[in-house]
Write a protein that holds these residues in place. Structure first.
Motif, PDB file in Angstrom:
ATOM      1  N   GLU A 277       0.801  -1.220   0.000  1.00 35.65           N
ATOM      2  CA  GLU A 277       0.000   0.000   0.000  1.00 35.65           C
ATOM      3  C   GLU A 277       0.837   1.275   0.000  1.00 35.65           C
ATOM      4  OE1 GLU A 277      -3.516   2.169   2.675  1.00 35.65           O
ATOM      5  OE2 GLU A 277      -2.865   0.117   3.119  1.00 35.65           O
ATOM      6  N   ALA A 278       1.890   1.326   0.826  1.00 34.18           N
ATOM      7  CA  ALA A 278       2.695   2.549   0.918  1.00 34.18           C
ATOM      8  C   ALA A 278       3.666   2.700  -0.246  1.00 34.18           C
ATOM      9  CB  ALA A 278       3.471   2.569   2.234  1.00 34.18           C
ATOM     10  N   ALA A 279       3.844   1.634  -1.022  1.00 31.63           N
ATOM     11  CA  ALA A 279       4.780   1.673  -2.143  1.00 31.63           C
ATOM     12  C   ALA A 279       4.038   2.139  -3.386  1.00 31.63           C
ATOM     13  CB  ALA A 279       5.405   0.298  -2.360  1.00 31.63           C
ATOM     14  N   THR A 280       4.024   3.441  -3.590  1.00 33.87           N
ATOM     15  CA  THR A 280       3.329   4.034  -4.723  1.00 33.87           C
ATOM     16  C   THR A 280       4.286   4.943  -5.478  1.00 33.87           C
ATOM     17  OG1 THR A 280       2.585   5.983  -3.490  1.00 33.87           O
ATOM     18  CG2 THR A 280       1.165   4.031  -3.424  1.00 33.87           C
ATOM     19  N   VAL A 281       3.958   5.202  -6.728  1.00 39.47           N
ATOM     20  CA  VAL A 281       4.762   6.135  -7.514  1.00 39.47           C
ATOM     21  C   VAL A 281       4.779   7.508  -6.852  1.00 39.47           C
ATOM     22  CG1 VAL A 281       4.889   7.350  -9.723  1.00 39.47           C
ATOM     23  CG2 VAL A 281       4.418   4.894  -9.676  1.00 39.47           C
ATOM     24  N   GLU A 282       3.630   7.908  -6.304  1.00 43.55           N
ATOM     25  CA  GLU A 282       3.573   9.218  -5.651  1.00 43.55           C
ATOM     26  C   GLU A 282       4.507   9.283  -4.450  1.00 43.55           C
ATOM     27  OE1 GLU A 282       0.372  12.320  -3.608  1.00 43.55           O
ATOM     28  OE2 GLU A 282      -0.241  10.259  -4.088  1.00 43.55           O
ATOM     29  N   ASN A 283       4.425   8.303  -3.556  1.00 45.57           N
ATOM     30  CA  ASN A 283       5.291   8.318  -2.372  1.00 45.57           C
ATOM     31  C   ASN A 283       6.756   8.213  -2.749  1.00 45.57           C
ATOM     32  OD1 ASN A 283       3.160   8.563  -0.589  1.00 45.57           O
ATOM     33  ND2 ASN A 283       3.061   6.388  -0.093  1.00 45.57           N
ATOM     34  N   ALA A 284       7.067   7.328  -3.688  1.00 43.09           N
ATOM     35  CA  ALA A 284       8.468   7.158  -4.084  1.00 43.09           C
ATOM     36  C   ALA A 284       9.013   8.435  -4.703  1.00 43.09           C
ATOM     37  CB  ALA A 284       8.602   5.989  -5.057  1.00 43.09           C
ATOM     38  N   GLY A 285       8.226   9.073  -5.553  1.00 44.75           N
ATOM     39  CA  GLY A 285       8.687  10.318  -6.159  1.00 44.75           C
ATOM     40  C   GLY A 285       8.931  11.406  -5.133  1.00 44.75           C
ATOM     41  N   ILE A 286       8.035  11.485  -4.157  1.00 49.39           N
ATOM     42  CA  ILE A 286       8.210  12.463  -3.069  1.00 49.39           C
ATOM     43  C   ILE A 286       9.494  12.162  -2.307  1.00 49.39           C
ATOM     44  CG2 ILE A 286       7.288  13.188  -0.826  1.00 49.39           C
ATOM     45  CD1 ILE A 286       4.475  12.842  -2.057  1.00 49.39           C
ATOM     46  N   HIS A 328      10.764  -2.998  -7.626  1.00 50.95           N
ATOM     47  CA  HIS A 328      10.211  -1.694  -8.019  1.00 50.95           C
ATOM     48  C   HIS A 328      10.922  -0.516  -7.361  1.00 50.95           C
ATOM     49  CE1 HIS A 328       6.828  -3.690 -10.023  1.00 50.95           C
ATOM     50  NE2 HIS A 328       6.776  -4.494  -8.969  1.00 50.95           N
ATOM     51  N   PHE A 329      12.223  -0.620  -7.193  1.00 51.62           N
ATOM     52  CA  PHE A 329      12.985   0.483  -6.619  1.00 51.62           C
ATOM     53  C   PHE A 329      13.638   1.377  -7.677  1.00 51.62           C
ATOM     54  CE2 PHE A 329      12.610  -1.728  -2.592  1.00 51.62           C
ATOM     55  CZ  PHE A 329      12.714  -0.725  -1.646  1.00 51.62           C
ATOM     56  N   GLY A 330      13.436   1.092  -8.936  1.00 55.66           N
ATOM     57  CA  GLY A 330      14.127   1.846  -9.973  1.00 55.66           C
ATOM     58  C   GLY A 330      13.626   3.269 -10.137  1.00 55.66           C
ATOM     59  N   LEU A 331      14.557   4.166 -10.433  1.00 48.15           N
ATOM     60  CA  LEU A 331      14.194   5.515 -10.853  1.00 48.15           C
ATOM     61  C   LEU A 331      13.702   5.508 -12.293  1.00 48.15           C
ATOM     62  CD1 LEU A 331      17.296   7.421  -9.429  1.00 48.15           C
ATOM     63  CD2 LEU A 331      15.045   7.208  -8.374  1.00 48.15           C
TER      64      LEU A 331
END
Length: 345
Positions: A277-286, A328-331
């Motif tokens: 749930e916490a692993a989202t594109v939005e959170n990662a980008g932030i 899914h840790f890639g930039l």
């Protein structure tokens, strides 16, 4: 992160913004100390030469490489990309033999340096005190260091090891940070080695894992650098981000182990974009943007002391696991498409 489930020279050039991702830029005359880890646990990545050219085209001036991949080292020649060169965990036992370590340095360091700007050798990644390899970490570090000294590179290339936060027996508050009763006998001799040789500790710092391990008590905004005010008060020091708190707990642990003069390089930090749930594109980008924006500021314990940090990782790695998030840790996606609109200003 484990492998399978994974400068000293001043930079004076100013990098122009190329594309939407620039991981090294000049602000007020100083280059932001951001690098990117090149993990290769995948079957769909570009060639080593394409990857190195991609680093260059995006102005990324620092790379962490987890093993001495010859194609990548050859591609790095003449690029001025500063490199953390890794020793795989499975090689530690053999490198505890001086002659083998000397051969490793000859084949993987001296054969490329100075055309490849190797600045650190990371001897093992996230070894824990009870791991079978733990007994070989310090001997391997010493042997590699001695081989570098023999080549008159002991002050140019620093030898360290990369550790993760579970070695901290206490991390709250950060000023009480210390290595635990199990990890202290393992870490203290390593800290003494680092203090003697002038090398930093390489630390993998992941607020993401701190958050998902206790989401009821760890605030998401504290993990993402977005807390509007102090979350942790530690004497006169105020903490708004878990990243700073973990890093300063490591500094306190080093002090308690006799390494007050030992610096820290954040050898990995990242946030996954999918899997839970916490692993989202939005959170990662932030998270990634806030790391980039923050590193020049230092921590409450070390204000104004820029943090050299390596974002994990360049690409998604489809062969990692077992957790889905590990992939899914890639930039960037393996086709080099950016996942985030990271802005450097």
């Amino acid at each position: 992160m484990d492998f399978p489930s994974v400068n000293r020279t001043s930079m004076v050039a100013t990098y122009l913004i190329l594309g939407i991702f620039i991981a090294s830029l000049t602000i007020a005359g100083a280059t932001k100390p951001i690098g990117v880890c090149y993990g290769r646990i995948a079957d769909n990545l570009p060639s080593a030469l394409d990857v190195v050219n991609f680093y260059k085209s995006n102005g990324i001036g620092k790379m962490r490489l987890y093993d001495p991949d010859q194609a990548t080292l050859q591609a790095l020649e003449g690029t001025n990309i500063q490199l953390i060169l890794g020793v795989p965990n499975e090689d530690l036992q053999s490198l505890a033999t001086p002659s083998t370590a000397a051969a490793w340095v000859q084949n993987n360091v001296l054969a490329f340096y100075p055309a490849v700007k190797i600045v650190y050798v990371a001897v093992g990644n996230e070894i824990k005190p009870n791991d079978p390899e733990a007994q070989y970490v310090l001997p391997a570090m010493q042997n590699i260091y001695n081989a570098l000294v023999s080549a008159q590179l002991g002050s140019e290339i620093k030898v360290s090891t990369s550790v993760e936060a579970s070695l901290l027996g206490q991390s709250y508050p950060p000023s009480a940070g210390s290595f635990g009763p199990v990890s202290s006998p393992y870490m203290t001799p390593i800290v003494m080695f680092l203090a003697t040789t002038g090398a930093p500790l390489l630390a993998n710092v992941y607020p993401y894992f701190g958050y998902i391990s206790d989401p009821q008590n760890v605030r998401l905004d504290y993990a993402l650098f977005t807390a509007p005010g102090t979350v942790v008060q530690d004497g006169s020091l105020n903490y708004q981000s878990m990243f700073d708190a973990i890093l300063d707990a490591f500094y306190s642990a080093l002090e308690n182990a006799g390494g007050a003069n030992v610096g820290i390089v954040v050898s990995e930090t990242g946030w996954p974009s999918a899997g839970v749930e916490a692993a989202t594109v939005e959170n990662a980008g932030i998270y990634y943007q806030n790391v980039i924006d923050h590193v020049s500021n230092g921590t409450p314990k070390k204000p104004g002391q820029a943090i050299e940090a390596y974002l994990f990782a360049m690409f998604d790695e489809d062969l990692k696991g077992p957790a889905e998030t590990e992939r899914h840790f890639g930039l960037f996606s393996p086709d080099k498409q950016p996942k985030y609109n990271l802005v450097f200003s």
